[in-house]
Design a protein around this motif. Structure first.
Motif, PDB file in Angstrom:
ATOM      1  N   ALA A   1       0.809  -1.217   0.000  1.00  0.00           N
ATOM      2  CA  ALA A   1       0.000   0.000   0.000  1.00  0.00           C
ATOM      3  C   ALA A   1       0.848   1.275   0.000  1.00  0.00           C
ATOM      4  O   ALA A   1       0.655   2.144  -0.857  1.00  0.00           O
ATOM      5  CB  ALA A   1      -0.975  -0.015   1.166  1.00  0.00           C
ATOM      6  N   PRO A   2       1.817   1.432   0.906  1.00  0.00           N
ATOM      7  CA  PRO A   2       2.628   2.659   0.859  1.00  0.00           C
ATOM      8  C   PRO A   2       3.516   2.729  -0.381  1.00  0.00           C
ATOM      9  O   PRO A   2       3.779   3.810  -0.910  1.00  0.00           O
ATOM     10  CB  PRO A   2       3.493   2.585   2.116  1.00  0.00           C
ATOM     11  CG  PRO A   2       2.914   1.515   2.972  1.00  0.00           C
ATOM     12  CD  PRO A   2       2.129   0.621   2.075  1.00  0.00           C
ATOM     13  N   LEU A   3       3.946   1.578  -0.876  1.00  0.00           N
ATOM     14  CA  LEU A   3       4.818   1.572  -2.049  1.00  0.00           C
ATOM     15  C   LEU A   3       4.090   1.988  -3.317  1.00  0.00           C
ATOM     16  O   LEU A   3       4.673   2.629  -4.190  1.00  0.00           O
ATOM     17  CB  LEU A   3       5.441   0.182  -2.227  1.00  0.00           C
ATOM     18  CG  LEU A   3       6.320  -0.274  -1.068  1.00  0.00           C
ATOM     19  CD1 LEU A   3       6.779  -1.709  -1.277  1.00  0.00           C
ATOM     20  CD2 LEU A   3       7.499   0.643  -0.904  1.00  0.00           C
ATOM     21  N   VAL A   4       2.815   1.628  -3.427  1.00  0.00           N
ATOM     22  CA  VAL A   4       2.027   2.038  -4.597  1.00  0.00           C
ATOM     23  C   VAL A   4       1.914   3.558  -4.625  1.00  0.00           C
ATOM     24  O   VAL A   4       2.091   4.193  -5.671  1.00  0.00           O
ATOM     25  CB  VAL A   4       0.639   1.364  -4.597  1.00  0.00           C
ATOM     26  CG1 VAL A   4      -0.280   1.986  -5.630  1.00  0.00           C
ATOM     27  CG2 VAL A   4       0.787  -0.128  -4.843  1.00  0.00           C
ATOM     28  N   GLY A   5       1.660   4.154  -3.474  1.00  0.00           N
ATOM     29  CA  GLY A   5       1.602   5.616  -3.395  1.00  0.00           C
ATOM     30  C   GLY A   5       2.927   6.259  -3.773  1.00  0.00           C
ATOM     31  O   GLY A   5       2.962   7.255  -4.497  1.00  0.00           O
ATOM     32  N   ALA A   6       4.011   5.669  -3.302  1.00  0.00           N
ATOM     33  CA  ALA A   6       5.330   6.206  -3.636  1.00  0.00           C
ATOM     34  C   ALA A   6       5.615   6.084  -5.134  1.00  0.00           C
ATOM     35  O   ALA A   6       6.165   7.008  -5.747  1.00  0.00           O
ATOM     36  CB  ALA A   6       6.409   5.482  -2.833  1.00  0.00           C
ATOM     37  N   ALA A   7       5.225   4.973  -5.726  1.00  0.00           N
ATOM     38  CA  ALA A   7       5.440   4.786  -7.162  1.00  0.00           C
ATOM     39  C   ALA A   7       4.620   5.784  -7.975  1.00  0.00           C
ATOM     40  O   ALA A   7       5.105   6.340  -8.968  1.00  0.00           O
ATOM     41  CB  ALA A   7       5.090   3.353  -7.563  1.00  0.00           C
ATOM     42  N   MET A   8       3.394   6.018  -7.558  1.00  0.00           N
ATOM     43  CA  MET A   8       2.560   6.986  -8.264  1.00  0.00           C
ATOM     44  C   MET A   8       3.152   8.390  -8.159  1.00  0.00           C
ATOM     45  O   MET A   8       3.169   9.155  -9.136  1.00  0.00           O
ATOM     46  CB  MET A   8       1.129   6.954  -7.720  1.00  0.00           C
ATOM     47  CG  MET A   8       0.400   5.671  -8.075  1.00  0.00           C
ATOM     48  SD  MET A   8      -1.191   5.477  -7.237  1.00  0.00           S
ATOM     49  CE  MET A   8      -2.073   6.909  -7.783  1.00  0.00           C
ATOM     50  N   GLY A   9       3.646   8.736  -6.979  1.00  0.00           N
ATOM     51  CA  GLY A   9       4.278  10.037  -6.790  1.00  0.00           C
ATOM     52  C   GLY A   9       5.524  10.190  -7.644  1.00  0.00           C
ATOM     53  O   GLY A   9       5.768  11.250  -8.234  1.00  0.00           O
ATOM     54  N   THR A  10       6.310   9.119  -7.721  1.00  0.00           N
ATOM     55  CA  THR A  10       7.517   9.156  -8.546  1.00  0.00           C
ATOM     56  C   THR A  10       7.169   9.307 -10.018  1.00  0.00           C
ATOM     57  O   THR A  10       7.816  10.062 -10.758  1.00  0.00           O
ATOM     58  CB  THR A  10       8.353   7.878  -8.319  1.00  0.00           C
ATOM     59  OG1 THR A  10       8.688   7.798  -6.933  1.00  0.00           O
ATOM     60  CG2 THR A  10       9.610   7.884  -9.151  1.00  0.00           C
ATOM     61  N   ALA A  11       6.119   8.618 -10.461  1.00  0.00           N
ATOM     62  CA  ALA A  11       5.703   8.711 -11.858  1.00  0.00           C
ATOM     63  C   ALA A  11       5.218  10.117 -12.205  1.00  0.00           C
ATOM     64  O   ALA A  11       5.430  10.604 -13.321  1.00  0.00           O
ATOM     65  CB  ALA A  11       4.609   7.692 -12.156  1.00  0.00           C
ATOM     66  N   ALA A  12       4.567  10.779 -11.259  1.00  0.00           N
ATOM     67  CA  ALA A  12       4.032  12.119 -11.510  1.00  0.00           C
ATOM     68  C   ALA A  12       5.062  13.222 -11.266  1.00  0.00           C
ATOM     69  O   ALA A  12       4.828  14.376 -11.639  1.00  0.00           O
ATOM     70  CB  ALA A  12       2.812  12.358 -10.620  1.00  0.00           C
ATOM     71  N   ALA A  13       6.196  12.875 -10.675  1.00  0.00           N
ATOM     72  CA  ALA A  13       7.184  13.882 -10.278  1.00  0.00           C
ATOM     73  C   ALA A  13       7.649  14.797 -11.404  1.00  0.00           C
ATOM     74  O   ALA A  13       7.770  16.012 -11.186  1.00  0.00           O
ATOM     75  CB  ALA A  13       8.373  13.210  -9.606  1.00  0.00           C
TER      76      ALA A  13
END
Length: 122
Positions: free
Chosen positions: A72-84
């Protein structure tokens, strides 16, 4: 206590993201945003685990369920990285504050599904 702690952590996290993103960009705001984000992460982990346990009920905790909890926290981090890349281009402008949208949506989703996943406080 879990509900109050989770709500407080979510609000602190939202404040941290807004501290990072609202103009003007200032070094002190980055430090305060980081400290608030770390505090929110610590405060949120225990209620998140309790809500997860409550949601699965008497089901035996399997490797699949544990993986879901850890991802769960990793999915959020991946989405944030993709949108960065888009957000970095917006740094210093009001459009940068859209980076807070996932945190705001998480708060709204948490409130909407509160009774289904959060243990009742006594």
């Amino acid at each position: 206590p879990e509900r109050l702690q989770a709500a407080g952590a979510a609000l602190i996290y939202l404040a941290a993201v807004l501290m990072f993103t609202l103009p003007p960009l200032e070094p002190w705001k980055a430090v305060v945003g980081l400290m608030l984000g770390l505090k929110a992460q610590i405060l949120f982990m225990a209620p998140f685990t309790a809500m997860f346990s409550h949601a699965i009920g008497r089901t035996r905790v399997t490797n699949k369920l544990t993986t879901a909890l850890c991802l769960a926290p990793l999915v959020g981090a991946a989405m944030g990285t993709a949108a960065a890349p888009w957000f970095v281009e917006q740094a210093g402008q009001w459009g940068f504050a859209w980076a807070a949208a996932p945190a705001a949506l998480a708060i709204c989703g948490g409130v909407a599904g509160w009774s289904r996943v959060a243990p009742r406080d006594h």
